[in-house]
Write a protein that holds these residues in place. Structure first.
Motif, PDB file in Angstrom:
ATOM      1  N   GLY A   1     -49.943 -19.758  17.309  1.00 11.91           N
ATOM      2  CA  GLY A   1     -50.406 -20.931  17.809  1.00 11.91           C
ATOM      3  C   GLY A   1     -49.560 -21.830  18.433  1.00 11.91           C
ATOM      4  N   THR A   2     -48.225 -21.580  18.495  1.00 12.44           N
ATOM      5  CA  THR A   2     -47.111 -22.467  18.977  1.00 12.44           C
ATOM      6  C   THR A   2     -46.778 -21.950  20.431  1.00 12.44           C
ATOM      7  OG1 THR A   2     -45.389 -21.430  18.037  1.00 12.44           O
ATOM      8  CG2 THR A   2     -46.148 -23.222  16.628  1.00 12.44           C
ATOM      9  N   TRP A   3     -46.331 -22.851  21.075  1.00 16.83           N
ATOM     10  CA  TRP A   3     -45.840 -22.430  22.601  1.00 16.83           C
ATOM     11  C   TRP A   3     -44.614 -21.076  22.435  1.00 16.83           C
ATOM     12  CZ3 TRP A   3     -48.562 -24.157  26.491  1.00 16.83           C
ATOM     13  CH2 TRP A   3     -48.878 -25.644  26.294  1.00 16.83           C
ATOM     14  N   SER A   4     -43.518 -21.061  21.533  1.00 18.57           N
ATOM     15  CA  SER A   4     -42.839 -19.968  21.648  1.00 18.57           C
ATOM     16  C   SER A   4     -43.667 -18.801  21.004  1.00 18.57           C
ATOM     17  CB  SER A   4     -41.690 -20.346  20.565  1.00 18.57           C
ATOM     18  OG  SER A   4     -42.160 -20.681  19.143  1.00 18.57           O
TER      19      SER A   4
ATOM     20  N   ARG B   1     -55.549 -26.390  21.813  1.00 21.61           N
ATOM     21  CA  ARG B   1     -55.432 -27.049  20.425  1.00 21.61           C
ATOM     22  C   ARG B   1     -54.625 -28.407  20.613  1.00 21.61           C
ATOM     23  NH1 ARG B   1     -54.979 -21.572  19.272  1.00 21.61           N
ATOM     24  NH2 ARG B   1     -52.873 -21.624  19.386  1.00 21.61           N
ATOM     25  N   MET B   2     -53.620 -28.471  21.390  1.00 19.79           N
ATOM     26  CA  MET B   2     -52.702 -29.635  21.399  1.00 19.79           C
ATOM     27  C   MET B   2     -53.509 -31.014  22.201  1.00 19.79           C
ATOM     28  SD  MET B   2     -49.197 -29.874  23.504  1.00 19.79           S
ATOM     29  CE  MET B   2     -50.000 -30.115  25.102  1.00 19.79           C
ATOM     30  N   VAL B   3     -54.418 -30.669  23.037  1.00 14.74           N
ATOM     31  CA  VAL B   3     -54.965 -32.057  23.662  1.00 14.74           C
ATOM     32  C   VAL B   3     -56.160 -32.363  22.834  1.00 14.74           C
ATOM     33  CG1 VAL B   3     -54.006 -31.235  25.856  1.00 14.74           C
ATOM     34  CG2 VAL B   3     -56.258 -30.181  25.391  1.00 14.74           C
ATOM     35  N   ASP B   4     -56.588 -31.553  21.896  1.00 14.75           N
ATOM     36  CA  ASP B   4     -57.875 -31.970  21.301  1.00 14.75           C
ATOM     37  C   ASP B   4     -57.623 -32.029  19.842  1.00 14.75           C
ATOM     38  OD1 ASP B   4     -60.547 -32.616  20.603  1.00 14.75           O
ATOM     39  OD2 ASP B   4     -61.530 -30.993  21.504  1.00 14.75           O
ATOM     40  N   PRO B   5     -57.129 -33.009  19.264  1.00 18.55           N
ATOM     41  CA  PRO B   5     -56.636 -33.336  18.016  1.00 18.55           C
ATOM     42  C   PRO B   5     -57.975 -33.282  17.138  1.00 18.55           C
ATOM     43  CG  PRO B   5     -55.812 -34.907  18.990  1.00 18.55           C
ATOM     44  CD  PRO B   5     -56.483 -34.061  20.089  1.00 18.55           C
ATOM     45  N   ALA B   6     -59.353 -33.985  17.699  1.00 20.87           N
ATOM     46  CA  ALA B   6     -60.300 -34.107  16.869  1.00 20.87           C
ATOM     47  C   ALA B   6     -60.892 -32.629  16.428  1.00 20.87           C
ATOM     48  CB  ALA B   6     -61.321 -34.848  17.835  1.00 20.87           C
ATOM     49  N   ALA B   7     -60.914 -31.734  17.765  1.00 22.99           N
ATOM     50  CA  ALA B   7     -61.348 -30.565  17.456  1.00 22.99           C
ATOM     51  C   ALA B   7     -60.589 -29.741  16.296  1.00 22.99           C
ATOM     52  CB  ALA B   7     -61.499 -29.726  18.556  1.00 22.99           C
ATOM     53  N   ALA B   8     -59.232 -29.905  16.302  1.00 21.02           N
ATOM     54  CA  ALA B   8     -58.546 -29.343  15.302  1.00 21.02           C
ATOM     55  C   ALA B   8     -58.552 -29.982  13.859  1.00 21.02           C
ATOM     56  CB  ALA B   8     -57.006 -29.413  15.748  1.00 21.02           C
ATOM     57  N   GLU B   9     -59.030 -30.963  13.950  1.00 18.74           N
ATOM     58  CA  GLU B   9     -59.350 -31.562  12.247  1.00 18.74           C
ATOM     59  C   GLU B   9     -60.647 -30.977  12.007  1.00 18.74           C
ATOM     60  OE1 GLU B   9     -57.993 -33.708  10.341  1.00 18.74           O
ATOM     61  OE2 GLU B   9     -56.175 -33.236  11.284  1.00 18.74           O
ATOM     62  N   LEU B  10     -61.551 -30.853  13.040  1.00 20.52           N
ATOM     63  CA  LEU B  10     -62.715 -30.210  12.611  1.00 20.52           C
ATOM     64  C   LEU B  10     -62.753 -28.894  12.171  1.00 20.52           C
ATOM     65  CD1 LEU B  10     -66.103 -30.613  12.268  1.00 20.52           C
ATOM     66  CD2 LEU B  10     -65.949 -30.045  14.773  1.00 20.52           C
ATOM     67  N   ALA B  11     -61.900 -28.003  13.000  1.00 23.02           N
ATOM     68  CA  ALA B  11     -61.682 -26.649  12.827  1.00 23.02           C
ATOM     69  C   ALA B  11     -60.955 -26.458  11.444  1.00 23.02           C
ATOM     70  CB  ALA B  11     -60.875 -26.134  13.832  1.00 23.02           C
TER      71      ALA B  11
ATOM     72  N   LEU C   1     -62.400 -16.845  13.489  1.00 18.99           N
ATOM     73  CA  LEU C   1     -61.767 -17.090  12.171  1.00 18.99           C
ATOM     74  C   LEU C   1     -60.199 -17.190  12.227  1.00 18.99           C
ATOM     75  CD1 LEU C   1     -61.733 -16.705   9.028  1.00 18.99           C
ATOM     76  CD2 LEU C   1     -61.594 -14.405   9.353  1.00 18.99           C
ATOM     77  N   SER C   2     -59.640 -16.440  13.360  1.00 13.34           N
ATOM     78  CA  SER C   2     -58.143 -16.534  13.331  1.00 13.34           C
ATOM     79  C   SER C   2     -57.948 -17.812  14.158  1.00 13.34           C
ATOM     80  CB  SER C   2     -57.790 -15.431  14.605  1.00 13.34           C
ATOM     81  OG  SER C   2     -56.364 -15.703  14.802  1.00 13.34           O
ATOM     82  N   ARG C   3     -58.785 -18.615  14.815  1.00 15.92           N
ATOM     83  CA  ARG C   3     -58.308 -20.087  15.224  1.00 15.92           C
ATOM     84  C   ARG C   3     -58.458 -20.968  14.212  1.00 15.92           C
ATOM     85  NH1 ARG C   3     -60.799 -17.636  19.557  1.00 15.92           N
ATOM     86  NH2 ARG C   3     -63.055 -18.410  19.175  1.00 15.92           N
ATOM     87  N   ARG C   4     -59.742 -20.776  13.417  1.00 15.09           N
ATOM     88  CA  ARG C   4     -59.798 -21.519  12.053  1.00 15.09           C
ATOM     89  C   ARG C   4     -58.883 -21.462  11.253  1.00 15.09           C
ATOM     90  NH1 ARG C   4     -63.871 -24.853  12.042  1.00 15.09           N
ATOM     91  NH2 ARG C   4     -65.315 -23.105  12.456  1.00 15.09           N
ATOM     92  N   LEU C   5     -58.317 -20.378  10.816  1.00 15.88           N
ATOM     93  CA  LEU C   5     -56.897 -20.281   9.926  1.00 15.88           C
ATOM     94  C   LEU C   5     -55.773 -20.956  10.544  1.00 15.88           C
ATOM     95  CD1 LEU C   5     -57.577 -16.433   8.644  1.00 15.88           C
ATOM     96  CD2 LEU C   5     -57.564 -18.467   7.362  1.00 15.88           C
ATOM     97  N   GLY C   6     -55.382 -20.648  11.740  1.00 21.26           N
ATOM     98  CA  GLY C   6     -54.511 -21.604  12.428  1.00 21.26           C
ATOM     99  C   GLY C   6     -54.344 -22.913  12.385  1.00 21.26           C
ATOM    100  N   ALA C   7     -55.604 -23.428  12.555  1.00 17.81           N
ATOM    101  CA  ALA C   7     -55.872 -24.624  12.373  1.00 17.81           C
ATOM    102  C   ALA C   7     -55.531 -25.308  11.021  1.00 17.81           C
ATOM    103  CB  ALA C   7     -57.303 -25.428  12.866  1.00 17.81           C
TER     104      ALA C   7
END
Length: 163
Positions: A8-11, A77-87, A141-147
């Motif tokens: 989930g990181t740039w690198s 994920r970077m531009v929507d921290p509110a969504a990341a918190e919810l996720a 599921l993968s996105r949720r685990l990353g968050a």
């Protein structure tokens, strides 16, 4: 030794793309030199592609058979921290796991029906639809685990030390 890249990181995203395309093709797609791709994929470097370069890399990755847009997902994920918190909600994780189990079970069931001699085109089409839904559930599921992983990393102080 290969450096560890956090999903989930740039690198990590650039690494996924360059592994699929090869460094030279990735560099060509982004309009940069090979060395720049190596820098973007290095977790110890602070440099990242521009939005136009990231879009070009994601498009090239998809054209080469990639099943996602790694840099777009990272940016989202970077531009929507509110969504990341919810996720990152653990209860939502349980829901994602249950959804995946349901979708995977349906995909297997309909695929078994489609594998039978004389199966109709409709049965095969339904199996294809169910497998696509299962694949989407895996992505969720993968996105949720990353968050959740990123959230837990932010809550703990980083250890400093020699590399």
């Amino acid at each position: 030794m290969t450096k560890v890249r956090i999903p989930g990181t740039w690198s990590a995203a650039v690494t996924v793309i360059s592994e699929k395309l090869g460094v030279r093709r990735a560099a060509h797609a982004a309009g940069v030199g090979d060395r720049t791709i190596y820098k973007w994929s290095d977790p110890d470097m602070a440099t990242t592609p521009t939005l136009a370069q990231a879009a070009a890399l994601d498009r090239a990755y998809v054209a080469a058979g990639g099943t996602s847009m790694p840099l777009l997902e990272c940016y989202g994920r970077m531009v929507d921290p509110a969504a990341a918190e919810l996720a990152a909600c653990s209860r939502a994780l349980v829901g994602d796991i249950a959804g995946l189990a349901k979708e995977a079970g349906e995909a297997v069931s309909y695929s078994l029906q489609a594998s039978q001699p004389g199966a109709s085109r409709m049965a095969v089409l339904r199996a294809m639809q169910e497998t696509q839904e299962a694949a989407q559930s895996i992505g969720s599921l993968s996105r949720r685990l990353g968050a959740i992983f990123r959230r837990s990393a932010e809550q703990r102080p980083m250890m400093q030390g020699n590399r």
